[in-house]
Design an enzyme around this catalytic site. Sequence first.
Site: not given
Length: 325
Positions: A155-156, A158, A238, A267, A286
């Site tokens: 819950m940062g 973003i 990620r 990736e 991404h």
Amino acid sequence: MPLPKVYIGLPVQEAGLEILRGKVDFKLWEKEEAPPRNELFADLKDAEGLLAGLPIKADAELFNAAPKLKVVSNYAVGYDNIDVAEATKRGICVTNTPEVLTPATADLTFALILASARRIIEANAFLRSGGWKVWAPELLVGREVAGSVIGIIGMGQIGQAVARRAGGFDMRILYFDTVRRPEIESRLGARYVQVEELLQESDFVTLHCILNDSTRGLIGEAQLRSMKKTAILINAARGPLVDQQALYRACSEKWIWGAALDVFAKEPVPLDEPLLTLPNVTTVPHIGSASRTARNGMAVRSAENLLAVLQGNKPRDLVNKEVWK
Ligand code: DGY
């Protein structure tokens, strides 16, 4: 006084370059693919600053090739491409670009939620391949987003921006973070739960935590098996947070309803990745922060951070605060 030498390892937008022009002596790598390590190392020989992107691995080997390096300014909010402990040991500042990409990444997360729940990619392919013969009650039926339960892990900034969007869809919000955040709970209408409860209760589980040794493989077989059969997993954080082999089994054997992924363990994701064969897995390359506003913001912020260090000022987004005495 000669200007400090800087290597810019990706084609950064003009908004960032103009901040640096005339203040540092920069060399710009203009191709999309990362510079070959040997070329990069040769260019870093005299560099005091490196403006790096995710494809550049800034590790001990790179630092050895760059004995004058004072700052690695990452053009990203995540910095798992950088060995921060090693940089700190050498007194090299590491910076990132928070905030500027928060709305874009939260928007993309919601696009993935909606696209997977309502089978948008599948529906588009169905129509274009001539499959649409008649309007039918069971044609491409998906899951309802409005009024469902969203579980946010991390819950940062973003995660909070995703929660705000979820509020607009009348979703019930559960969240887990290593630190409980009572100050945002009433504002966002979010309830703090442990990961186990979040996985069991959520219709949409979305990941917004950083990648480190304790979050790598956070979602594996046990976690996927504990989710609802109707649930969807979204990962725009990620790739290595999720065990992709377990996810393949979960989606192909229908332990869960599906998944939507912006990020992958490797990736670019190899085209023989089994997940790419599944219709209930929505994938994009991404692009979480790929809005014009966010990318210009990242260019500006990474240039400002880089310049601050080279001008002897504390950068706004210093990751390894202990290097600044
Ligand atoms: C980040 O910033 O960490 C994203 O993954 C790329 O924008």
